[in-house]
Enzyme design. Structure first.
Site, PDB file in Angstrom:
ATOM      1  N   ASN A  98     -67.421  23.627  51.943  1.00 26.11           N
ATOM      2  CA  ASN A  98     -68.473  23.486  52.961  1.00 26.11           C
ATOM      3  C   ASN A  98     -69.113  22.105  52.853  1.00 26.11           C
ATOM      4  OD1 ASN A  98     -68.261  26.445  53.240  1.00 26.11           O
ATOM      5  ND2 ASN A  98     -69.290  26.410  51.262  1.00 26.11           N
ATOM      6  N   GLU A 121     -62.179  19.871  46.101  1.00 29.01           N
ATOM      7  CA  GLU A 121     -63.183  20.148  47.147  1.00 29.01           C
ATOM      8  C   GLU A 121     -63.833  18.851  47.646  1.00 29.01           C
ATOM      9  OE1 GLU A 121     -62.777  22.936  48.252  1.00 29.01           O
ATOM     10  OE2 GLU A 121     -61.865  23.918  46.529  1.00 29.01           O
ATOM     11  N   HIS A 156     -61.649  17.244  50.195  1.00 28.01           N
ATOM     12  CA  HIS A 156     -61.802  17.893  51.509  1.00 28.01           C
ATOM     13  C   HIS A 156     -62.945  17.297  52.328  1.00 28.01           C
ATOM     14  CE1 HIS A 156     -58.936  21.124  51.620  1.00 28.01           C
ATOM     15  NE2 HIS A 156     -59.448  21.814  50.609  1.00 28.01           N
TER      16      HIS A 156
HETATM   17  N1  BES Z   1     -60.448  25.645  51.507  1.00 25.42           N
HETATM   18  C1  BES Z   1     -60.136  26.359  50.323  1.00 25.42           C
HETATM   19  C2  BES Z   1     -60.846  27.683  50.226  1.00 25.42           C
HETATM   20  C3  BES Z   1     -60.144  28.776  50.954  1.00 25.42           C
HETATM   21  C4  BES Z   1     -59.066  29.387  50.395  1.00 25.42           C
HETATM   22  C5  BES Z   1     -60.568  29.201  52.176  1.00 25.42           C
HETATM   23  C6  BES Z   1     -58.399  30.387  51.078  1.00 25.42           C
HETATM   24  C7  BES Z   1     -59.908  30.186  52.855  1.00 25.42           C
HETATM   25  C8  BES Z   1     -58.827  30.790  52.292  1.00 25.42           C
HETATM   26  C9  BES Z   1     -60.499  25.553  49.083  1.00 25.42           C
HETATM   27  O1  BES Z   1     -60.519  24.193  49.278  1.00 25.42           O
HETATM   28  C10 BES Z   1     -59.433  25.826  48.068  1.00 25.42           C
HETATM   29  O2  BES Z   1     -58.324  25.402  48.266  1.00 25.42           O
HETATM   30  N2  BES Z   1     -59.771  26.553  47.017  1.00 25.42           N
HETATM   31  C11 BES Z   1     -58.828  26.913  45.983  1.00 25.42           C
HETATM   32  C12 BES Z   1     -59.164  26.238  44.718  1.00 25.42           C
HETATM   33  C13 BES Z   1     -58.614  24.865  44.702  1.00 25.42           C
HETATM   34  C14 BES Z   1     -58.911  24.101  43.467  1.00 25.42           C
HETATM   35  C15 BES Z   1     -57.133  24.851  44.891  1.00 25.42           C
HETATM   36  C16 BES Z   1     -58.953  28.393  45.764  1.00 25.42           C
HETATM   37  O3  BES Z   1     -59.886  28.976  46.265  1.00 25.42           O
HETATM   38  O4  BES Z   1     -58.101  28.933  45.078  1.00 25.42           O
HETATM   39 ZN    ZN Z   2     -58.622  23.410  49.509  1.00 25.88          ZN
END
Ligand code: BES
Ligand code: ZN
Length: 936
Positions: free
Chosen positions: A331, A364, A367
């Site tokens: 976010n 993050e 992003h």
């Molecule tokens: N944008 C994602 C979060 C997300 C994940 C939203 C699945 C909707 C569905 C976030 O940037 C992300 O990728 N989070 C990963 C951790 C990251 C270090 C790879 C996660 O949640 O596993």
């Molecule tokens: Zn991500």
């Protein structure tokens, strides 16, 4: 349900005026009727047939919203009640209408919309009545009818009052709780919207291309803090109520909106460019926030330099949410994390915990540019967000924390991608996704890991310089807007073109764009990973490419073709040779005098290599004689390649085992763990198939094989990150295999831990606890510690130990606790199930549990989520018999309605098929090979 209460009771009204009057009296109309027609923008009233049948029917039949009304600015006011666990809100959305219409169609899910009015540009009401509101719950859409036509080219304000519960789950505006050490339970409210849950929190145009500005206000009590994307100005209202008015946001997609009401504590620092960075956590976890703060400041500064674009907001908050389903969420200006992804406790966090926290923050923050500033046009290209964020983790952490040696982990990312991509059930990086379940399932290893590896290949092909300039150009060009794949290729080709035209080459711009686009289309629009077979013929290498499949069928299509930026190294020079391969077969001249050839230098390319003829034997000999002639990446790559070919039946297991024969003199962590990983995987398959002779043989073989390197390990946290990683993985396996010296040391450490109040070396803790958990008293003490610990990373290690118990009653107890969600939080239930399934004694238990509680699990996590997929893959990945395959298939058939919406069910069955084949092919070798060693 609220959606049904007003349905179908308006059909008898004959006159349209009467209908409208009645609807206005009722305040709300809700209809469960699914939409009947409509594809074009709904017609304005003048052109509509009179509503003679007496009912307004939902005007829109598509999953995606019409494009003829665009939101410009949201004014959102929310008032959550953390005691009643509900909230009320109002939203005023400024709209740009492009075609004449009577309808506004937008998203909402599970909200009670109590009032709808429409205002013109001067804030004058269009009608003196409240407007009819219709719902189509199957599409999560709401339509508002304006009796006065909204004219194309004009702006209007839609005003809605609404309310909802603070949900139990992990989506929308939901509640989380934590316990203080004095035993008090406290509530907080937080949001998670990506991909399609903003509509659960407030009515909105919930698609990534509807970017708008947001002005958010939140009412709260004095005891709480409210956070949102932007910084705040606080106003005191009557009754001691506070209203936090957040500054107007930049233009952004709805899935990036966030707000939190909590009583957390924070630490702050300011970056060189003046951005205020704060890390928030539950008050008693405040001490664990310092590492994250340092890392976030450093990484934010890195990205501002690398992208040469200033972070556009004045602040960046990072918040550890006690109940959080994903790992973290980007976010804009208010990143939310699972506690284990943000908090670092120097006493109980291990070396790999430190790497993880750093990587998640790096991801993050990446992003904030890739995703937030420039967003994919639609979810089919979510890799433009996630593939980039994953790849930027490596670039940024490598630059800011070189000691963490994160480049060592990039191979794992690529190997994970290949694991999925070599199954029939894989998909292209860009794939169609329409429903929320399909969209959610796009967040998979293909978008993340294959995306990152393909970018890695592209960077090597273009050079770091061109790659960086190209992505900077892309980010600038599409800032505050949306992009497709083609936009990325064009930006990169523009830079390429400039580079070439500054030299003496004459490279036409058209050609640059065509070449890059056609190359990258073969990687992003086509499924699968290529296998290049190399045959030595005199002074030439003959090359042949095909799709690599681990479970090949004779009927598989053979028309796959990639544009492969092939590279190789030989023994006659230190330079890297390049050869773009764009046809099915090809050849290159290497020279007669060349001894060995290693193709795909340092594994920078996303393809596997098979060496025909004496090729593998030459490499096996080379590793034996002088393994340092190859880089550790190349050695790792060869090990991976050989075992992949074994799984596909293209190379004998004997050859692959010969290849890793040299590992006894290997000292680098990465190739060691790669070889060890395969042996461990084989062990885990035979262990649960109850094939005692092979299991015992393999066990002895592994321990004999790695004896020296096991004995060299100390039980401490000393050394480099890489040494620590090797140590914790080696010793954990040694104890799992029942190695006596390992078990003895672990028992000693466990007893010492129980008796004194000391902390164990963090890298060894999980292994020590797992040994201790095999005794009743040890298990009970661990559960006790788990219940009271304030460190989530510590708790994760204990949970893994508890789940390694050989006592099925204990495992059942754990699964029950997981379902209750008190001692073991629901957010940890999916990993708990996977942990129990990894345990040979818990394997079938976990699978029965999943079948029994399937609908409960889907309710808790949502169908396409990480968690549900983790549960399915976690419980089925170790199956290796046709009976088990049938059992899984029968279960998936019994939930056909849901299973048919998921790709992961196909992946699960492909995995089992792969294991069955593997056993059939290789059991004999494992048995025979052992006998030979014992005999000789
Ligand atoms: N944008 C994602 C979060 C997300 C994940 C939203 C699945 C909707 C569905 C976030 O940037 C992300 O990728 N989070 C990963 C951790 C990251 C270090 C790879 C996660 O949640 O596993
Ligand atoms: Zn991500």
């Amino acid at each position: 349900s609220v959606f049904l209460q007003y349905s179908n009771n308006i059909s008898t009204i004959m006159v349209r005026f009467l209908v409208l009057a009645l609807l206005s009296l009722a305040g709300v109309t809700q209809t469960s009727a699914s939409p009947t027609q409509a594809s074009e923008p709904p017609n304005p009233t003048e052109e509509q047939p009179p509503l003679g049948t007496g009912s307004l029917s939902f005007p829109w039949s598509h999953l995606r919203l019409p494009g003829y009304i665009v939101p410009l600015h949201y004014h959102l006011l929310l008032h959550p009640n953390l005691t009643m666990l509900s909230y009320s809100g109002t939203v005023r959305i400024e709209l740009q209408v492009q075609n004449n219409t009577n309808w506004v169609v937008l998203h909402s899910k599970g909200l009670r919309i109590t009032t709808a009015t429409m205002l013109d540009q001067n804030l004058a009401h269009l009608s003196d009545k409240v407007l009819p509101v219709l719902h189509n719950p199957t599409h999560e859409q709401t339509a508002i009818f304006s009796p006065r036509v909204l004219s194309g080219g004009q702006k209007y304000f839609l005003f809605l009052e609404f309310g909802a519960e603070l949900g139990e789950g992990f989506y929308g505006f939901y509640r989380s709780t934590y316990r203080t050490s004095s035993g008090e339970t406290r509530n907080l409210a937080s949001t998670h919207f990506e991909p399609t849950s903003a509509r659960m929190a407030f009515p909105c145009f919930d698609e990534p291309s509807f970017k708008a500005n947001y002005s958010i206000s939140i009412r709260r009590s004095r005891a709480h803090t409210a956070l949102s994307n932007m910084p705040v100005q606080t106003v005191v209202l009557d009754d001691g109520l506070m209203e936090d008015r957040f500054a107007v946001s930049v233009r952004m997609s709805s899935y990036l909106v966030a707000f939190i009401v909590c009583d957390f504590r924070s630490v702050s620092a300011t970056t060189a460019s003046g951005v205020k960075v704060s890390v928030y956590a539950a008050p008693e976890k405040w001490q664990q926030t310092h590492y994250a703060l340092k890392a976030a400041v450093k990484l934010l500064e890195f990205y501002e330099k690398y992208f040469n674009i200033k972070y556009p907001l004045p602040k960046q908050d990072l918040v550890a949410i006690p109940d959080f389903q994903a790992g973290a969420m980007e976010n804009w200006g208010l990143i939310t994390f699972r506690e284990t992804s943000l908090l670092f406790d120097p006493a109980t966090s291990s070396g790999s915990d430190r790497v993880w926290v750093t990587m998640v923050i790096a991801h993050e923050l990446a992003h904030q540019w890739f995703g937030n500033l420039v967003t994919m046009q639609w979810w089919n290209d979510i890799w433009l967000n996630e593939g980039f964020a994953r790849y930027m983790e490596y670039i940024s952490v490598n630059a800011t924390y070189p000691k963490l040696r994160v480049e060592d982990y990039l191979v794992d990312t690529c190997f994970a991608a290949i694991g999925r991509d070599s199954l029939n059930s894989s998909r292209p990086i860009s794939s169609a996704a329409e429903s929320p379940t399909q969209i959610e399932e796009m967040f998979d290893t293909v978008s993340y890991d294959k995306g990152a590896c393909v970018l890695h290949m592209l960077r090597h092909y273009l050079t770091d310089q061109v790659f960086q300039s190209g992505i900077v150009r892309y980010l600038r060009r599409y800032s505050y807007s949306n992009a497709h794949n083609q936009d990325l290729w064009d930006s990169l080709a523009n830079v390429q073109e400039e580079e070439f035209s500054s030299g003496e080459h004459c490279y036409s711009s058209r050609q640059a764009h065509l070449d890059l686009t056609s190359m990258m289309n073969t990687w992003t629009l086509q499924t699968g990973v290529p296998l290049v077979t190399v045959t030595r013929q005199g002074s030439h290498l003959l090359l042949k490419q095909e799709r690599f499949l681990r479970t090949a069928h004779p009927s598989d299509p053979t028309w796959f073709l990639w544009h492969i930026p092939l590279t190789y190294r030989t023994d006659t020079s230190t330079s890297i040779h390049r050869h773009p391969m764009t046809t099915l077969t090809d050849s290159v001249e290497v020279g007669e005098e060349v001894g060995w050839v290693k193709v795909n230098v340092d594994m920078a390319g996303y393809y596997l290599v098979h060496y025909d003829g004496s090729g593998w034997d030459d490499l096996i000999q080379l590793l034996k004689d002088n393994h340092t002639a190859l880089t550790f990446m190349d050695r790792t790559h060869l090990i991976h390649n050989a075992f992949q070919l074994t799984t596909a039946g293209r190379l004998s297991l004997d050859k692959a085992l010969d290849l890793i024969g040299y590992l006894r003199s290997e000292s680098h962590t990465v190739p060691l763990l790669e070889g060890l990983g395969y042996l461990e995987a084989f062990y885990r398959i035979v262990e649960r198939r109850d094939i005692p002779d092979v299991t015992q043989n393999l066990r002895k073989y592994i321990l004999w094989y790695f004896r020296d390197v096991i004995d060299r390990q100390t039980w401490s946290d000393k050394g480099s990150v890489s040494e620590r990683r090797l140590r914790s993985e080696l010793l954990s396996l040694a104890c799992h295999l029942g190695d006596l010296p390992c078990l003895k040391q672990a028992q000693r450490s466990f007893t010492h831990w129980l008796d004194s109040n000391s902390t164990l070396p963090a890298d060894m803790a999980e292994t020590v606890y797992s040994v201790g958990a095999q005794e009743d008293t040890g298990w009970a003490s661990l559960l006790q510690t788990y219940t009271h610990s304030l460190s989530e990373t510590h708790k994760r290690k204990i949970l893994s130990a508890l789940a390694s118990s050989r006592d099925t009653n204990k495992l059942t107890r754990l699964l029950e606790l997981g379902l209750e969600g008190e001692v073991i939080r629901t957010q940890d239930l999916d990993s708990l199930i996977a942990m129990v399934a990894r345990n040979p004694k818990g394997h079938h238990l976990a699978w029965s549990y999943v079948q029994k509680y399937w609908s409960t699990l889907v309710d808790k996590f949502q169908l396409g989520s990480f968690s549900i997929r983790n549960i399915i893959i976690g419980t089925t990945a170790q199956f290796s018999s046709t009976e088990e395959l049938t059992e899984v298939r029968v279960f998936f058939e019994s939930i056909h309605e849901q299973a048919s919406q998921l790709r992961v069910t196909e992946v699960a069955m492909d995995n089992i098929q792969k294991n069955i084949l593997w056993l059939q092919r290789n059991l004999g070798t494992l048995r025979k090979r052992q006998t030979q060693r014992d005999g000789g």
